[in-house]
Design a protein around this motif. Structure first.
Motif, PDB file in Angstrom:
ATOM      1  N   ALA A  58       9.047  -0.154   2.734  1.00 52.53           N
ATOM      2  CA  ALA A  58       8.460  -0.958   1.660  1.00 52.53           C
ATOM      3  C   ALA A  58       7.080  -1.469   2.061  1.00 52.53           C
ATOM      4  O   ALA A  58       6.158  -1.521   1.242  1.00 52.53           O
ATOM      5  CB  ALA A  58       9.378  -2.117   1.313  1.00 52.53           C
ATOM      6  N   THR A  59       6.927  -1.832   3.345  1.00 57.58           N
ATOM      7  CA  THR A  59       5.606  -2.270   3.826  1.00 57.58           C
ATOM      8  C   THR A  59       4.602  -1.131   3.742  1.00 57.58           C
ATOM      9  O   THR A  59       3.454  -1.328   3.332  1.00 57.58           O
ATOM     10  CB  THR A  59       5.710  -2.761   5.276  1.00 57.58           C
ATOM     11  OG1 THR A  59       6.624  -3.857   5.338  1.00 57.58           O
ATOM     12  CG2 THR A  59       4.362  -3.217   5.798  1.00 57.58           C
ATOM     13  N   GLY A  60       5.017   0.056   4.127  1.00 61.06           N
ATOM     14  CA  GLY A  60       4.135   1.209   4.020  1.00 61.06           C
ATOM     15  C   GLY A  60       3.709   1.449   2.586  1.00 61.06           C
ATOM     16  O   GLY A  60       2.540   1.745   2.303  1.00 61.06           O
ATOM     17  N   PHE A  61       4.658   1.307   1.637  1.00 56.90           N
ATOM     18  CA  PHE A  61       4.320   1.474   0.228  1.00 56.90           C
ATOM     19  C   PHE A  61       3.304   0.420  -0.205  1.00 56.90           C
ATOM     20  O   PHE A  61       2.389   0.700  -0.976  1.00 56.90           O
ATOM     21  CB  PHE A  61       5.574   1.373  -0.636  1.00 56.90           C
ATOM     22  CG  PHE A  61       6.412   2.625  -0.652  1.00 56.90           C
ATOM     23  CD1 PHE A  61       6.281   3.594   0.330  1.00 56.90           C
ATOM     24  CD2 PHE A  61       7.346   2.839  -1.653  1.00 56.90           C
ATOM     25  CE1 PHE A  61       7.056   4.744   0.318  1.00 56.90           C
ATOM     26  CE2 PHE A  61       8.117   3.982  -1.694  1.00 56.90           C
ATOM     27  CZ  PHE A  61       7.979   4.933  -0.700  1.00 56.90           C
ATOM     28  N   LEU A  64      -0.602   6.663   8.312  1.00 62.36           N
ATOM     29  CA  LEU A  64      -1.030   6.379   6.950  1.00 62.36           C
ATOM     30  C   LEU A  64      -0.820   7.597   6.054  1.00 62.36           C
ATOM     31  O   LEU A  64      -0.399   7.459   4.903  1.00 62.36           O
ATOM     32  CB  LEU A  64      -2.502   5.960   6.937  1.00 62.36           C
ATOM     33  CG  LEU A  64      -3.059   5.539   5.575  1.00 62.36           C
ATOM     34  CD1 LEU A  64      -2.276   4.360   5.029  1.00 62.36           C
ATOM     35  CD2 LEU A  64      -4.535   5.183   5.699  1.00 62.36           C
ATOM     36  N   ARG A  65      -1.081   8.785   6.566  1.00 59.99           N
ATOM     37  CA  ARG A  65      -0.879   9.996   5.752  1.00 59.99           C
ATOM     38  C   ARG A  65       0.601  10.197   5.439  1.00 59.99           C
ATOM     39  O   ARG A  65       0.959  10.559   4.321  1.00 59.99           O
ATOM     40  CB  ARG A  65      -1.454  11.211   6.477  1.00 59.99           C
ATOM     41  CG  ARG A  65      -1.394  12.483   5.643  1.00 59.99           C
ATOM     42  CD  ARG A  65      -2.076  13.634   6.355  1.00 59.99           C
ATOM     43  NE  ARG A  65      -1.888  14.888   5.652  1.00 59.99           N
ATOM     44  CZ  ARG A  65      -2.649  15.351   4.679  1.00 59.99           C
ATOM     45  NH1 ARG A  65      -3.682  14.640   4.274  1.00 59.99           N
ATOM     46  NH2 ARG A  65      -2.406  16.512   4.096  1.00 59.99           N
ATOM     47  N   ARG A  66       1.471   9.943   6.424  1.00 63.54           N
ATOM     48  CA  ARG A  66       2.910  10.059   6.159  1.00 63.54           C
ATOM     49  C   ARG A  66       3.357   9.053   5.111  1.00 63.54           C
ATOM     50  O   ARG A  66       4.128   9.370   4.206  1.00 63.54           O
ATOM     51  CB  ARG A  66       3.701   9.871   7.459  1.00 63.54           C
ATOM     52  CG  ARG A  66       3.729  11.083   8.370  1.00 63.54           C
ATOM     53  CD  ARG A  66       4.806  10.945   9.422  1.00 63.54           C
ATOM     54  NE  ARG A  66       4.578   9.799  10.271  1.00 63.54           N
ATOM     55  CZ  ARG A  66       3.949   9.846  11.441  1.00 63.54           C
ATOM     56  NH1 ARG A  66       3.503  11.004  11.896  1.00 63.54           N
ATOM     57  NH2 ARG A  66       3.779   8.763  12.168  1.00 63.54           N
ATOM     58  N   GLU A  67       2.871   7.808   5.251  1.00 58.17           N
ATOM     59  CA  GLU A  67       3.252   6.783   4.280  1.00 58.17           C
ATOM     60  C   GLU A  67       2.716   7.130   2.897  1.00 58.17           C
ATOM     61  O   GLU A  67       3.388   6.896   1.889  1.00 58.17           O
ATOM     62  CB  GLU A  67       2.718   5.412   4.722  1.00 58.17           C
ATOM     63  CG  GLU A  67       3.298   4.908   6.028  1.00 58.17           C
ATOM     64  CD  GLU A  67       4.812   4.829   6.010  1.00 58.17           C
ATOM     65  OE1 GLU A  67       5.371   4.290   5.028  1.00 58.17           O
ATOM     66  OE2 GLU A  67       5.449   5.321   6.958  1.00 58.17           O
ATOM     67  N   ALA A  68       1.496   7.674   2.852  1.00 55.33           N
ATOM     68  CA  ALA A  68       0.914   8.047   1.569  1.00 55.33           C
ATOM     69  C   ALA A  68       1.735   9.152   0.908  1.00 55.33           C
ATOM     70  O   ALA A  68       1.940   9.142  -0.311  1.00 55.33           O
ATOM     71  CB  ALA A  68      -0.531   8.492   1.758  1.00 55.33           C
ATOM     72  N   ALA A  69       2.208  10.118   1.707  1.00 61.48           N
ATOM     73  CA  ALA A  69       3.023  11.197   1.147  1.00 61.48           C
ATOM     74  C   ALA A  69       4.332  10.648   0.587  1.00 61.48           C
ATOM     75  O   ALA A  69       4.778  11.046  -0.497  1.00 61.48           O
ATOM     76  CB  ALA A  69       3.300  12.255   2.214  1.00 61.48           C
ATOM     77  N   ALA A  70       4.961   9.716   1.319  1.00 59.57           N
ATOM     78  CA  ALA A  70       6.212   9.122   0.842  1.00 59.57           C
ATOM     79  C   ALA A  70       5.982   8.297  -0.423  1.00 59.57           C
ATOM     80  O   ALA A  70       6.768   8.361  -1.376  1.00 59.57           O
ATOM     81  CB  ALA A  70       6.825   8.252   1.938  1.00 59.57           C
ATOM     82  N   TYR A  71       4.898   7.533  -0.432  1.00 57.60           N
ATOM     83  CA  TYR A  71       4.580   6.721  -1.608  1.00 57.60           C
ATOM     84  C   TYR A  71       4.268   7.621  -2.806  1.00 57.60           C
ATOM     85  O   TYR A  71       4.688   7.345  -3.941  1.00 57.60           O
ATOM     86  CB  TYR A  71       3.396   5.807  -1.307  1.00 57.60           C
ATOM     87  CG  TYR A  71       2.902   5.022  -2.508  1.00 57.60           C
ATOM     88  CD1 TYR A  71       3.573   3.884  -2.937  1.00 57.60           C
ATOM     89  CD2 TYR A  71       1.779   5.435  -3.209  1.00 57.60           C
ATOM     90  CE1 TYR A  71       3.130   3.168  -4.034  1.00 57.60           C
ATOM     91  CE2 TYR A  71       1.326   4.725  -4.309  1.00 57.60           C
ATOM     92  CZ  TYR A  71       1.999   3.594  -4.721  1.00 57.60           C
ATOM     93  OH  TYR A  71       1.555   2.897  -5.809  1.00 57.60           O
ATOM     94  N   VAL A  91      -0.168   1.418   1.139  1.00 57.06           N
ATOM     95  CA  VAL A  91      -0.773   2.530   0.400  1.00 57.06           C
ATOM     96  C   VAL A  91      -1.162   2.088  -1.009  1.00 57.06           C
ATOM     97  O   VAL A  91      -2.239   2.429  -1.507  1.00 57.06           O
ATOM     98  CB  VAL A  91       0.189   3.734   0.343  1.00 57.06           C
ATOM     99  CG1 VAL A  91      -0.398   4.853  -0.510  1.00 57.06           C
ATOM    100  CG2 VAL A  91       0.477   4.245   1.746  1.00 57.06           C
ATOM    101  N   SER A  92      -0.296   1.318  -1.664  1.00 61.41           N
ATOM    102  CA  SER A  92      -0.599   0.843  -3.018  1.00 61.41           C
ATOM    103  C   SER A  92      -1.846  -0.034  -3.024  1.00 61.41           C
ATOM    104  O   SER A  92      -2.732   0.121  -3.876  1.00 61.41           O
ATOM    105  CB  SER A  92       0.594   0.067  -3.580  1.00 61.41           C
ATOM    106  OG  SER A  92       0.316  -0.430  -4.864  1.00 61.41           O
TER     107      SER A  92
END
Length: 769
Positions: A319-322, A247-254, A325-326
């Motif tokens: 896109a799913t990770g975004f 989740l932290r990695r996805e949050a950083a990318a988002y 996070v969104s």
């Protein structure tokens, strides 16, 4: 029309043979109206580039740098120079700009086909596929990087934020795109590359066109800033699962995508406002999911479905990770606004209300069953920073200096952590293996962190060899970390001293003493209580101190700490005085004089309230108004503050490190407070830049001994305001007062590391490579 093409290349510690091959491939282009702009990002390769360019017969402009540049800053500098040359030569209608890496090889028709594609497509930027070759430049590994990395050929504007498909060294662009793109949005470290920013603006305005054939050979080797990544297997086999680290990695990318989307929107808005673009010329609707405050998850989820149906599983995962996070951002925001925060606010109001009459809260009904719902887990109360969150696994083949730092994420790194990183890098340069461990915050992007740290290696070093001695680890999410019984710890804050002490005691390391980098008197950061006591307790452990300045060492000695002896290692701040003192001041700058405050409201020892009171007293006493003075706050973003005389203190926040010295040369007066025995950097940097700066005394600290440009007075608003008045009426700072000798504050950091390395020689083996 036969356009003149300006080729911008960033040069950083090049392999001479690779650079020569690249320059010969530029000289061999079928489009022969070329001008090479070489940015010397490593500060030292100018002679090599000049010699090889002359040998290849290339027209060359060298852009030197007094300090090392990362790749993004280097290309930003080179593109600015290209625009300057285009304007100076009146070449607006017959110039194009290409980007080049220092070790790739261009096919002979790379530029010719790019020019044809630009004309045919009408786009502002064209780019091509590339071949992947071995380090020898001849052995072909893959015939298409697009196939190898499963890049989308037409990702669209939003698709670029899921994964960039543009490689900078294949691009050719029109100057109007550069006028829109410069300056690049600031960033701490390198989180996005120049080609993505250029691609976003081109996709939003004049368009992007792909040449599907490879026109460049991309040389894959160990020193690539970004290597090619094999994505032909898609997402399968990567073993990623949705946990806290995921989740932290996805949050950083988002967060990066959202930042770039907002920056693109802002840049377009500015261009429309100043007439560079017409209303309706830009197409920004694909960015809406990133621009909306509380919506956008649905669009990302639809993108994920669409990409999955097309077989792009890796992009669908992004896109799913975004979307996750969104959506999480929206849920968290609503919960904070309407959940526990709302209940706490209502309860607080009722408590104050009942305190008026009858002075007691209503008792709950006795019939209500008693529950334990409000019980709090002890882990939410105990300070877990003092506990190592990982178990050492003694699998490392060689012992290392293990540096414990709160974070390895560039955006979270401040001056104290940088000092610790530089000590670790210095020991690696002297032959020791170094292991950096993040103790407090998960590592968001290991590659970005490693690149940020290695870029701090100074010129004249064997970067590849040193890099082999350095490893980065996340002590927050990793249950075990590699270790060796002969490791020596370097603690960098009081809680990491507790971590080092517990690891040594619990796991039986051979070295029962650790090094402790002491950069302030940390108990004073807290009111009397647990943190104060724990910080004090760290000074009772079995350690060898390293003091950041003799001032701090003297303060500890005055307080009776026996480890603060005159021969204890102490070094002066790592400030490149020459970088500030060589800056040119514009004495004829029109408008009011400028005062800069080092304003950090959230850091008590920077005494923000005292500083604001000082400014109010000063401007009132001197009768100043907006025609006389401009008040600026730097260091941390905060709201504007109104002051007497119709003046307003405006916050610029944290300035980009590369822009900071030049900005200081536009400042006339400075106010920088630090209620601590450690001298903060800003007063010294300001004085070296020719600023008359006011700071405060503390114990043995009196920075006026470094330069007459520094006025050091008691830390009270009346005294500080008096000093500002003295500075206001003083003459400009002469050059000799800008040449500050920091050795009064301790050893040169490099000499300190030399002595530390000698200290380690009997306890740790050195790598002789």
């Amino acid at each position: 029309m036969h356009p003149c093409i300006f080729i911008v290349m960033a040069v950083y510690r090049p392999d001479p043979a690779h650079l020569k091959a690249q320059l010969l491939s530029l000289a061999g282009q079928t489009h022969d109206r070329l001008h090479l702009i070489a940015v010397i990002a490593d500060t030292k390769s100018d002679n090599l580039v000049h010699e090889l360019a002359e040998e290849a017969g290339l027209t060359l402009t060298l852009v030197p740098s007094d300090f090392g540049l990362d790749s993004v800053r280097a290309f930003e500098t080179g593109l600015s120079e290209a625009l300057r040359l285009i304007e100076a030569g009146g070449l607006e209608q017959e110039a194009l700009v290409a980007l080049a890496d220092q070790d790739d090889i261009w096919h002979a028709d790379r530029l010719e086909k790019g020019v044809v594609a630009l004309r045919a497509s009408g786009a502002d930027l064209v780019h091509s596929d590339a071949r992947l070759v071995e380090a020898d430049g001849e052995t072909v590994l893959q015939h298409s990087m697009f196939a190898f990395e499963r890049r989308q050929r037409r990702p669209g504007l939003r698709g670029l934020l899921y994964r960039n498909n543009i490689t900078g060294m294949t691009t050719l662009m029109r100057p109007r795109l550069l006028r829109l793109a410069l300056p690049f949005p600031p960033q701490s470290g390198v989180h996005f590359y120049h080609d993505l920013w250029l691609g976003l603006l081109a996709a939003a305005t004049g368009g992007v066109h792909l040449i599907r054939e490879p026109l460049v050979d991309y040389r894959q080797h160990g020193a690539n800033a970004i290597g090619a990544i094999d994505r032909r297997q898609g997402w399968r086999g990567r073993g990623k699962r949705p946990d806290a680290m995921w989740l932290r990695r996805e949050a950083a990318a988002y967060a990066l995508a959202r930042y770039l989307a907002q920056s693109t929107f802002n840049r377009i808005a500015d261009a429309v406002a100043d007439g560079r673009l017409m209303h309706g010329e830009a197409r920004l609707s694909p960015l809406r999911p990133f621009l909306k405050r509380l919506r956008g998850a649905g669009t990302h989820l639809w993108d994920a479905t669409r990409l999955a149906l097309r077989g792009n599983i890796g992009l669908a995962r992004i896109a799913t990770g975004f979307a996750v996070v969104s959506l999480g951002r929206t849920v968290w925001t609503m919960r904070e606004a309407l959940g526990a925060g709302l209940n706490a606010a209502v309860n607080a109001f009722d408590t104050r209300l009942y305190s008026l009459s009858p002075g007691m809260l209503p008792r709950p009904p006795s019939s209500l069953p008693k529950t334990n719902k409000s019980a709090t887990d002890h882990k939410e109360i105990v300070d877990l920073r003092k506990e190592p969150r990982w178990t050492p696994e003694f699998t490392a083949t060689d012992p290392a200096v293990t540096v414990l730092v709160p974070t390895l994420n560039p955006t979270e790194i401040f001056a104290g952590i940088v000092t610790a990183l530089d000590i670790g890098l210095g020991l690696a340069a002297r032959g020791y293996r170094v292991r950096f461990i993040a103790t407090d915050l998960p590592v968001s992007s290991p590659g970005t962190s490693r690149s940020f740290i290695l870029h701090r290696l100074g010129p004249g070093v064997d970067a590849e060899t040193i890099a082999d001695r350095i490893s980065l680890h996340c002590g927050v999410q990793s249950p075990t970390l590699p270790a060796h019984c002969g490791d020596i710890f370097l603690a960098t804050a009081w809680w990491s001293a507790h971590v080092a002490e517990k690891l040594i005691r619990r796991h039986g390391y051979d070295q029962d003493r650790f090094f402790y980098l002491i950069q302030d008197y940390e108990p004073h950061f807290y009111a009397w209580g647990p943190e104060y006591a724990d910080a004090m307790a760290s000074y009772d452990f079995n350690f060898e101190p390293i003091f950041n300045t003799t001032l701090l060492r003297d303060y500890f000695a005055a307080r009776g700490f026996g480890f603060a002896t005159p021969d204890t290692l102490a070094f002066h701040p790592s400030i490149d005085i020459a970088r500030y003192s060589r800056g040119k001041r514009d004495s004829a700058r029109p408008g009011p004089r400028r005062l800069a405050l080092y304003g950090r409201p959230d850091v008590p020892r920077n005494m923000y309230a005292t500083a604001v009171e000082t400014l109010a007293r000063f401007v009132e006493r001197e009768g100043l108004d907006p025609d006389d003075i401009e008040l600026i706050s730097i260091g941390q973003t905060h709201g504007d503050v109104t002051l007497p005389g119709g003046l307003t203190l405006k916050s610029l926040g944290k300035l980009p490190w590369e822009d900071y010295p030049d900005y200081l040369c536009s400042v006339d007066l400075g106010l920088s407070l630090m209620y601590s025995p450690h001298p903060s950097h800003p007063p010294i940097e300001m004085a070296a830049s020719g600023v008359r700066v006011i700071t405060n005394q503390f114990g043995p600290k009196d920075l006026s001994q470094l330069s007459p440009a520094i006025l050091s007075v008691p830390a009270t608003a009346p005294d500080l305001a008096d000093a500002l008045s003295v500075a206001w009426h003083a003459d400009t700072v002469p050059q000799q007062e800008r040449e500050i000798d920091l050795t009064k504050l301790g050893l040169d950091p490099e000499l300190m590391i030399d002595q530390l390395a000698e200290n380690l020689a009997s306890r740790l083996p050195q790598d002789q490579g």
